[in-house]
Enzyme design. Structure first.
Site, PDB file in Angstrom:
ATOM      1  N   TYR A 140       0.822  -1.216   0.000  1.00 16.37           N
ATOM      2  CA  TYR A 140       0.000   0.000   0.000  1.00 16.37           C
ATOM      3  C   TYR A 140       0.856   1.266   0.000  1.00 16.37           C
ATOM      4  O   TYR A 140       0.384   2.348  -0.342  1.00 16.37           O
ATOM      5  CB  TYR A 140      -0.956   0.034   1.198  1.00 16.37           C
ATOM      6  CG  TYR A 140      -2.025  -1.054   1.156  1.00 16.37           C
ATOM      7  CD1 TYR A 140      -2.340  -1.701  -0.032  1.00 16.37           C
ATOM      8  CD2 TYR A 140      -2.704  -1.430   2.294  1.00 16.37           C
ATOM      9  CE1 TYR A 140      -3.298  -2.689  -0.080  1.00 16.37           C
ATOM     10  CE2 TYR A 140      -3.669  -2.427   2.257  1.00 16.37           C
ATOM     11  CZ  TYR A 140      -3.955  -3.052   1.059  1.00 16.37           C
ATOM     12  OH  TYR A 140      -4.907  -4.037   1.015  1.00 16.37           O
ATOM     13  N   LYS A 191       3.776 -15.339   1.426  1.00 16.34           N
ATOM     14  CA  LYS A 191       3.816 -16.119   0.179  1.00 16.34           C
ATOM     15  C   LYS A 191       5.276 -16.316  -0.203  1.00 16.34           C
ATOM     16  O   LYS A 191       5.739 -15.827  -1.247  1.00 16.34           O
ATOM     17  CB  LYS A 191       3.054 -15.366  -0.924  1.00 16.34           C
ATOM     18  CG  LYS A 191       1.557 -15.343  -0.735  1.00 16.34           C
ATOM     19  CD  LYS A 191       0.895 -16.658  -1.105  1.00 16.34           C
ATOM     20  CE  LYS A 191       0.890 -16.864  -2.603  1.00 16.34           C
ATOM     21  NZ  LYS A 191       0.345 -18.197  -2.952  1.00 16.34           N
ATOM     22  N   ASP A 224      -2.431 -18.023   1.151  1.00 19.30           N
ATOM     23  CA  ASP A 224      -3.617 -18.579   0.483  1.00 19.30           C
ATOM     24  C   ASP A 224      -4.164 -19.772   1.264  1.00 19.30           C
ATOM     25  O   ASP A 224      -5.383 -19.928   1.430  1.00 19.30           O
ATOM     26  CB  ASP A 224      -3.325 -18.941  -0.984  1.00 19.30           C
ATOM     27  CG  ASP A 224      -2.056 -19.767  -1.151  1.00 19.30           C
ATOM     28  OD1 ASP A 224      -1.220 -19.777  -0.235  1.00 19.30           O
ATOM     29  OD2 ASP A 224      -1.901 -20.403  -2.210  1.00 19.30           O
ATOM     30  N   ASP A 248      -5.127  -7.276   5.602  1.00 20.27           N
ATOM     31  CA  ASP A 248      -6.364  -6.578   5.246  1.00 20.27           C
ATOM     32  C   ASP A 248      -7.438  -7.602   4.884  1.00 20.27           C
ATOM     33  O   ASP A 248      -8.579  -7.562   5.363  1.00 20.27           O
ATOM     34  CB  ASP A 248      -6.051  -5.661   4.051  1.00 20.27           C
ATOM     35  CG  ASP A 248      -7.142  -4.645   3.790  1.00 20.27           C
ATOM     36  OD1 ASP A 248      -8.151  -4.666   4.505  1.00 20.27           O
ATOM     37  OD2 ASP A 248      -6.980  -3.834   2.852  1.00 20.27           O
ATOM     38  N   ASP A 252     -10.634  -9.375   7.524  1.00 21.83           N
ATOM     39  CA  ASP A 252     -12.051  -9.261   7.158  1.00 21.83           C
ATOM     40  C   ASP A 252     -12.685 -10.637   7.026  1.00 21.83           C
ATOM     41  O   ASP A 252     -13.840 -10.847   7.416  1.00 21.83           O
ATOM     42  CB  ASP A 252     -12.205  -8.510   5.831  1.00 21.83           C
ATOM     43  CG  ASP A 252     -12.326  -7.005   6.049  1.00 21.83           C
ATOM     44  OD1 ASP A 252     -12.141  -6.562   7.205  1.00 21.83           O
ATOM     45  OD2 ASP A 252     -12.599  -6.265   5.086  1.00 21.83           O
TER      46      ASP A 252
END
Ligand code: NAD
Length: 367
Positions: A140, A191, A224, A248, A252
């Protein structure tokens, strides 16, 4: 004496923070918690009064406080303002100036609400996990971040995922320290199979763990797979630490397991001063200012009240009080009290005050 800054903000912010102040008052009166509070302006309300959503005096007070309790900011009346005057700017400046690099999002499923989850009740009943998300680095913020024109008429967009050793070290330390206050298990998600930031992340977390936190169990998981495991068997996790982007998304996803947005607390922490042990911290409900129901006394105060429980646990090392408060919330839900957002057939519908009264009664009964 603990000093707590209250920032009610806009919309339902003042309503849920008033409720939380009543609960805080109960702890100061009944549990020997020596705390003083002070209130300051932030968001649209601050813009109306002082011409800025992030007044310097509010930032200075937040820096001086031992913890900040934040309501919510925003509302349609301020949507047309320039970016630097928008209410959300108040929160962003607080995060930046207090260097709050660690975002904590618990996913806690109360037994009484297990049927409200989109997952099967047996998968979420008793769920209690904490996602620790790096908040100030990663894709970001990485440079270059741009859209350029290519000679063939196409456009090319670039975001840059970037992490340094020290950024990873400090978020790993937060996660391990928090795990020591809970189930002593950390899963680090990245990852590393396809991203070099993931390779460095795994190396640094492994090193910090071996050097400083060998009493905590560490596992590595690909982000993942972590997303899959969160819906398959979320109770396998205690603390999950991950970067800004994955955090993020994963936070959620985990939150969804617990039902309504009116139930979700959060915290953002800065670095601990090695000399004084002081750590900047801001506690806030995940929800926004809910302009559609503001001023009607209908808001669910539980997300904000559970944010106070996080403050008791993480800023004031009052784990017993945090547990007591969480148990009081669990009890009122089991007794059938519901605000509109979590209302179910056969339950007792209450507003903000009614829910707070019930929680205060439960605290008295449990203590
Ligand atoms: P929101 O979270 O305010 O509301 C979404 C929906 O959930 C609404 O229907 C609302 O009534 C309901 N809701 C939210 N909290 C509730 C509670 N405690 N009890 C009962 N119902 C609740 O999100 P939104 O509508 O997208 O945004 C409204 C404003 O809030 C916008 O200005 C937005 O920018 C701002 N916002 C602020 C924050 C923050 O201060 N941290 C976070 C998100 C959104």
């Amino acid at each position: 004496m603990a000093h707590i800054l209250l920032l009610p903000g806009d919309g339902i912010g003042p309503e849920v923070l008033d409720a939380t102040s009543r609960v805080l008052g109960w702890f100061t009166q009944n549990r020997n918690f020596a705390a003083s509070t002070e209130t300051a302006l932030v968001g649209g309300t601050a813009f109306e009064t002082l011409g800025t959503p992030a007044p310097d005096e509010t930032i200075a007070k937040a820096k001086a406080a031992d913890a900040v309790l934040f309501g919510a900011v925003g509302g349609p009346q301020w949507d047309g303002l320039a970016f630097d005057k928008k209410p959300e700017r108040g929160l962003l400046r607080l995060r930046k100036d207090l260097e709050l690099f660690a975002n904590l999002r618990p996913a806690l499923c109360f037994d009484a609400l297990k049927d409200a989850s989109s997952l099967r009740p047996e998968i979420v009943a008793g769920l209690d996990i904490l996602i620790v998300r790096e908040l100030t680095g990663g894709v970001y913020f990485g440079e270059p971040k741009e859209i350029t024109d290519l000679p063939d008429g196409q456009k090319r967009a670039v975001d840059t995922q970037v992490y340094t050793t020290s950024e990873i070290e400090r978020i790993a330390r937060v996660a391990f320290e928090l795990a020591r206050l809970r189930g002593k298990r950390v899963a680090s998600a990245e990852k590393s199979n396809v991203m070099v930031t993931g390779v460095l992340w795994r190396q640094v977390v492994t090193r910090v763990h071996a050097a400083e936190f060998s009493d905590v169990e560490l596992t590595h998981i690909l982000a993942d797979n972590c997303a899959m495991q969160l819906v398959r068997n979320p109770k396998q996790f205690d603390v999950i630490v991950t970067d800004n982007l994955f955090g993020d998304i994963l936070s959620d996803e985990a939150a969804q397991a617990t039902g309504s947005i009116g139930m979700l607390p959060s915290a953002s922490l800065g670095a601990k001063d090695p000399a004084t042990g002081k750590q900047a911290s801001l506690y806030e409900p995940v929800h926004g200012s809910a302009p559609d129901s503001a001023g009607q006394g209908l808001a669910n105060p539980i997300a904000c009240i559970l944010s106070l429980a996080m403050a008791l646990r993480y800023s004031f090392a009052r784990v017993d009080d945090a547990v007591l408060l969480e148990k009081a919330v669990e009890r009122v839900l089991a007794e059938g009290y519901r605000t509109g957002d979590i209302m179910q057939d056969g339950m007792t519908k209450v507003g903000t005050d009614g829910m707070t009264d019930a929680i205060l009664k439960a605290l008295a009964a449990l203590s």
